[in-house]
Design an enzyme around this catalytic site. Structure first.
Site: not given
Ligand code: KE4
Length: 447
Positions: A281, A253, A158
């Site tokens: 994060k 990523d 993801y």
């Molecule tokens: P954000 O746009 O949510 O800040 O980041 C996206 C993203 C990109 N790459 C990786 C490896 C990520 O894990 C994420 C976001 N992770 C999720 C949970 N695994 C965020 C939680 C959510 O979607 O509410």
């Protein structure tokens, strides 16, 4: 109506506990699904989500009066724990200077310098307000730099919710992706190939099929979004070699893994140099912040230097950047990652033993301070094997743990995180709760 309002105000004043179901019902009247991000909705585990009143250190104080030891930690963002005094103090000071300027500040340069010094692949950086934006920017720069269109990602990976990365796995290596979300036209994912993680052969096949078309491979160097899946020996090295051979870029990523295992990226741990890195994060210390960066020669494709456009009103926001700097400063000076890893190891060993004692098969994938408990007896090496886990057992485990005051990530396809705020006592308490949870679900009727 007035009477309810009075009751609510009284409850607020006394801090009396609130009923989560009622809060969720009201939330659903105004917020789609009652949440601002789907995975918070408890759809994967059933039941009503926990509403947080406040949080401190390793604990959440829920609106229903319960205190929970938190292992979701804002999906990995809070490696120092909730409301770390150093971060809060820095924010309290910064906020008095204003919240946003839309103009350059020294703070942004300071944070960018810290990232460049800590992450070997980052010579130049762009700050964003989320991980999704960081990935969007990195992919666009990769396409601009190489002049190629296709992107390889991995099933179960993801990378935020940009259209072209919401892709269902293709059946074969050279099957172009189909959208994995409504509202994404099929030609938006036409250039995305989604392959099995840890399968180098399939990546080689894709390059043979499209030798001059693949702009980049993007992956989580340790997957966290299918549950934790660790790269098999030679996988990352193999991707590096293929990108070099076919003049494609390798994008790590590290939104989840950046500064998770040590002060820097997983790239240092695995000794692999990607061409670009995405962060989020932890680098925002719980505030909205992302970043992407890479070799200067690649990044100069980005506006205002180059033709690849990317922008953001609140990018590099002084308040978010302040939280990021305070977090990284703390990690750099005091972050004993060894002790963090030791606590995580002890916790996972305790979970393994408890499962064994209850005759329940689990596979725990753990690295650094992130781990996932898969309810399966077989290895989990990619999304297909992750999907073999027993989701019903996970749900029972999640709720049995929650009833014992322990909050794991509310999905079987997510990672749990130990922070520097989790004490040895917390770990011992958690292992005890896990033992009880396994005993409870063992006694339950099969689903
Ligand atoms: P954000 O746009 O949510 O800040 O980041 C996206 C993203 C990109 N790459 C990786 C490896 C990520 O894990 C994420 C976001 N992770 C999720 C949970 N695994 C965020 C939680 C959510 O979607 O509410």
């Amino acid at each position: 109506m007035a009477q309810n309002k009075v009751k609510r105000q009284a409850r607020k004043k006394t801090g009396a506990s609130q009923d989560h179901a009622r809060l969720f019902e009201t939330a659903q009247r105004y917020l789609v699904g009652g949440v601002n991000s789907p995975v918070r909705s408890f759809r994967s585990v059933g039941g009503v989500p926990v509403f947080v009143k406040k949080a401190k250190s390793a604990r959440i104080h829920a609106e229903d009066g319960r205190t929970l030891i938190d292992y979701c930690m804002s999906w990995g963002a809070l490696i120092l724990g909730h409301a770390h005094p150093q971060v809060i103090a820095a924010l309290a000071k910064a906020i008095k200077n204003g919240t946003s300027y839309g103009m350059p500040t020294q703070l942004e340069t300071e944070l960018a310098k810290m990232l460049v010094e800590a992450v070997p692949s980052m010579e130049q950086v762009r700050l964003t307000s989320s991980g999704t934006e960081a990935v969007m920017g990195a992919v666009r720069v990769a396409r601009a730099y190489t002049g190629k269109s296709k992107i390889v990602k991995f099933e179960g990976g993801y990378h935020g919710h940009a259209d072209h990365l919401l892709v269902k796995a293709g059946s074969g290596a050279s099957t172009l992706g189909t959208p994995d979300s409504a509202g994404v036209p099929s030609d938006f994912t036409h250039h995305t190939l989604s392959l099995p993680y840890n399968d180098l052969m399939k990546v080689e096949e894709a390059f043979r099929q499209y030798p001059r078309d693949i702009a980049a491979i993007i992956l989580e160097p340790v997957a966290g979004n299918m549950g934790v899946v660790i790269p098999s020996k030679g996988f990352l090295q193999g991707l590096r070699k293929l990108c070099d051979r076919y003049q494609s870029l390798l994008i790590f990523d590290e939104v989840m893994t950046g500064f998770r295992f040590h002060y820097g990226g997983a790239q240092k741990l695995f000794k692999i140099l990607p061409d670009m890195t995405c962060l989020g994060k932890i680098i925002g210390g719980g505030m909205p912040l992302g970043a992407f960066g890479g070799r200067a020669a690649v990044m100069k494709m980005l506006a205002p230097l180059g033709p690849a456009y990317q922008a953001g009103t609140l990018s590099g926001n002084p308040v978010a950047v302040t939280a990021g700097i305070a977090t990284l400063e703390r990690l750099k000076r005091f972050g004993s990652y060894r002790s963090l890893m030791a606590r995580t190891k002890r916790l996972c060993a305790g979970i393994r033993e408890a499962a064994h004692a209850s005759g329940i098969h689990v596979q725990i994938n753990a690295i650094g301070s992130m781990f996932t408990v898969f309810f399966t007896g077989r290895s989990v090496i990619d999304y297909e094997t992750a999907k073999r886990q027993d989701g019903t057992l996970f749900r029972k485990f999640f709720h049995a743990l929650l009833a014992k005051g322990i909050y794991f990530a509310p999905s079987p396809f997510e990672a749990n995180f130990v922070s520097f705020a989790h004490t040895e006592k917390d770990i011992t308490q958690t292992i005890k709760a896990v033992r009880g949870a396994f005993q409870k679900i063992q006694g339950m009727p099969a689903a």
